[in-house]
Design a protein around this motif. Sequence first.
Motif, mmCIF file in Angstrom:
data_model
loop_
_atom_site.group_PDB
_atom_site.id
_atom_site.type_symbol
_atom_site.label_atom_id
_atom_site.label_comp_id
_atom_site.label_asym_id
_atom_site.label_seq_id
_atom_site.Cartn_x
_atom_site.Cartn_y
_atom_site.Cartn_z
ATOM 1 N N GLN A 20 0.821 -1.210 0.000
ATOM 2 C CA GLN A 20 0.000 0.000 0.000
ATOM 3 C C GLN A 20 0.858 1.264 0.000
ATOM 4 O O GLN A 20 0.377 2.349 0.293
ATOM 5 N N ASP A 21 2.126 1.119 -0.311
ATOM 6 C CA ASP A 21 3.111 2.193 -0.436
ATOM 7 C C ASP A 21 3.223 3.090 0.793
ATOM 8 O O ASP A 21 3.471 4.294 0.677
ATOM 9 N N PHE A 22 3.064 2.516 1.968
ATOM 10 C CA PHE A 22 3.331 3.300 3.171
ATOM 11 C C PHE A 22 4.812 3.658 3.248
ATOM 12 O O PHE A 22 5.168 4.707 3.771
ATOM 13 N N SER A 23 5.672 2.809 2.702
ATOM 14 C CA SER A 23 7.097 3.131 2.702
ATOM 15 C C SER A 23 7.331 4.441 1.955
ATOM 16 O O SER A 23 8.111 5.285 2.400
ATOM 17 N N GLY A 24 6.671 4.626 0.827
ATOM 18 C CA GLY A 24 6.795 5.865 0.074
ATOM 19 C C GLY A 24 6.132 7.036 0.763
ATOM 20 O O GLY A 24 6.659 8.155 0.769
ATOM 21 N N ARG A 25 4.976 6.781 1.372
ATOM 22 C CA ARG A 25 4.245 7.848 2.060
ATOM 23 C C ARG A 25 5.025 8.360 3.265
ATOM 24 O O ARG A 25 5.032 9.558 3.542
ATOM 25 N N PHE A 26 5.685 7.461 3.987
ATOM 26 C CA PHE A 26 6.458 7.874 5.155
ATOM 27 C C PHE A 26 7.768 8.526 4.727
ATOM 28 O O PHE A 26 8.239 9.439 5.393
ATOM 29 N N GLY A 27 8.378 8.023 3.652
ATOM 30 C CA GLY A 27 9.613 8.599 3.147
ATOM 31 C C GLY A 27 10.760 8.600 4.144
ATOM 32 O O GLY A 27 11.544 9.544 4.190
ATOM 33 N N LEU A 28 10.878 7.545 4.922
ATOM 34 C CA LEU A 28 11.938 7.470 5.924
ATOM 35 C C LEU A 28 13.290 7.228 5.271
ATOM 36 O O LEU A 28 13.391 6.540 4.250
ATOM 37 N N ALA A 29 14.311 7.772 5.856
ATOM 38 C CA ALA A 29 15.677 7.574 5.372
ATOM 39 C C ALA A 29 16.225 6.251 5.907
ATOM 40 O O ALA A 29 17.268 6.198 6.560
ATOM 41 N N LEU A 30 15.474 5.194 5.638
ATOM 42 C CA LEU A 30 15.820 3.845 6.089
ATOM 43 C C LEU A 30 15.526 2.883 4.939
ATOM 44 O O LEU A 30 14.678 3.175 4.094
ATOM 45 N N GLY A 51 13.179 -1.826 12.385
ATOM 46 C CA GLY A 51 13.583 -1.167 13.622
ATOM 47 C C GLY A 51 14.424 -2.016 14.538
ATOM 48 O O GLY A 51 14.995 -1.504 15.504
ATOM 49 N N TYR A 52 14.531 -3.320 14.282
ATOM 50 C CA TYR A 52 15.361 -4.159 15.149
ATOM 51 C C TYR A 52 16.799 -3.686 15.111
ATOM 52 O O TYR A 52 17.368 -3.477 14.042
ATOM 53 N N GLY A 53 17.379 -3.479 16.291
ATOM 54 C CA GLY A 53 18.769 -3.096 16.400
ATOM 55 C C GLY A 53 19.075 -1.672 15.996
ATOM 56 O O GLY A 53 20.227 -1.348 15.713
ATOM 57 N N HIS A 54 18.085 -0.824 15.964
ATOM 58 C CA HIS A 54 18.306 0.554 15.541
ATOM 59 C C HIS A 54 19.267 1.301 16.457
ATOM 60 O O HIS A 54 19.205 1.178 17.678
ATOM 61 N N SER A 55 20.092 2.104 15.819
ATOM 62 C CA SER A 55 20.954 3.037 16.538
ATOM 63 C C SER A 55 20.119 4.243 16.950
ATOM 64 O O SER A 55 18.975 4.411 16.502
ATOM 65 N N SER A 56 20.705 5.099 17.745
ATOM 66 C CA SER A 56 20.009 6.321 18.156
ATOM 67 C C SER A 56 19.662 7.187 16.942
ATOM 68 O O SER A 56 18.561 7.741 16.859
ATOM 69 N N ALA A 57 20.572 7.280 15.985
ATOM 70 C CA ALA A 57 20.314 8.078 14.774
ATOM 71 C C ALA A 57 19.169 7.488 13.958
ATOM 72 O O ALA A 57 18.359 8.229 13.384
ATOM 73 N N GLU A 58 19.082 6.166 13.918
ATOM 74 C CA GLU A 58 17.992 5.526 13.175
ATOM 75 C C GLU A 58 16.649 5.741 13.873
ATOM 76 O O GLU A 58 15.625 5.924 13.215
ATOM 77 N N VAL A 59 16.649 5.727 15.205
ATOM 78 C CA VAL A 59 15.411 6.049 15.939
ATOM 79 C C VAL A 59 14.990 7.472 15.601
ATOM 80 O O VAL A 59 13.811 7.737 15.331
ATOM 81 N N ASP A 60 15.930 8.391 15.574
ATOM 82 C CA ASP A 60 15.632 9.784 15.224
ATOM 83 C C ASP A 60 15.083 9.918 13.804
ATOM 84 O O ASP A 60 14.332 10.851 13.511
ATOM 85 N N ALA A 61 15.456 9.015 12.914
ATOM 86 C CA ALA A 61 15.024 9.086 11.518
ATOM 87 C C ALA A 61 13.543 8.768 11.341
ATOM 88 O O ALA A 61 12.968 9.075 10.298
ATOM 89 N N VAL A 62 12.936 8.158 12.342
ATOM 90 C CA VAL A 62 11.519 7.797 12.229
ATOM 91 C C VAL A 62 10.684 8.972 12.707
ATOM 92 O O VAL A 62 10.524 9.210 13.905
ATOM 93 N N ARG A 63 10.170 9.703 11.732
ATOM 94 C CA ARG A 63 9.345 10.887 11.986
ATOM 95 C C ARG A 63 8.091 10.759 11.144
ATOM 96 O O ARG A 63 8.174 10.508 9.946
ATOM 97 N N ALA A 64 6.954 10.923 11.793
ATOM 98 C CA ALA A 64 5.679 10.809 11.086
ATOM 99 C C ALA A 64 4.598 11.499 11.907
ATOM 100 O O ALA A 64 4.743 11.679 13.118
ATOM 101 N N GLU A 65 3.544 11.865 11.237
ATOM 102 C CA GLU A 65 2.385 12.456 11.906
ATOM 103 C C GLU A 65 1.551 11.336 12.537
ATOM 104 O O GLU A 65 1.551 10.200 12.058
ATOM 105 N N SER A 66 0.811 11.694 13.575
ATOM 106 C CA SER A 66 -0.076 10.724 14.238
ATOM 107 C C SER A 66 -1.024 10.066 13.252
ATOM 108 O O SER A 66 -1.236 8.849 13.292
ATOM 109 N N ALA A 67 -1.610 10.867 12.371
ATOM 110 C CA ALA A 67 -2.584 10.334 11.407
ATOM 111 C C ALA A 67 -1.946 9.293 10.492
ATOM 112 O O ALA A 67 -2.585 8.281 10.163
ATOM 113 N N ASP A 68 -0.702 9.527 10.077
ATOM 114 C CA ASP A 68 -0.019 8.567 9.211
ATOM 115 C C ASP A 68 0.318 7.280 9.965
ATOM 116 O O ASP A 68 0.185 6.185 9.425
#
Length: 169
Positions: free
Chosen positions: A69-79, A85-102
């Motif tokens: 359903q192209d949520f990967s494209g809609r979120f546009g995360l730099a991942l 998310g398994y084993g994410h570094s602090s920078a990778e946690v910071d990379a996950v940014r999204a609105e509540s609705a999304d």
Amino acid sequence: MQSKELLLDTFGRIRETVEETLDGVDAVALVRRPAGTGNSIAWLIWHLGRVEDVQVAEVAGLEEVWTAQDFSGRFGLALPVSDTGYGHSSAEVDAVRAESADLLAYYDAVHRQTIEFLRSLTDEDLDRVVDTNWDPPVTLGVRLVSTFADCLQHVGQAAYVKGLGYGHK
């Protein structure tokens, strides 16, 4: 009560808690990290959605909602698209940014796919071996319970972060 009714109820509780946790949380609060290094609400909700999506899609023989359903494209995360998310570094946690609705839209889509799959199951289906890399091999029932347990822990963590005041506007 049949096993699938129990599973439908348990996964429904994750959905309810995701919605309650995201309610009233703004974009700044979503990415605020407790003590500066804890997981944010956005990361926790995204991660639990990815976990349920990957685990259920695999055992159901379906494409992940994230890509189908192209949520990967809609979120546009730099991942990487396959990242959960398994084993994410602090920078990778910071990379996950999204609105509540999304976040809610993604989890709702994952939840719908999970529910459709669960409704198709019989008690006998739960004994099907889905992973022979463990001793004893993992059955579908065990995989679903472990997925539920992991997701419930993460949504509980997100609710806790919100309750600390990190999730309020």
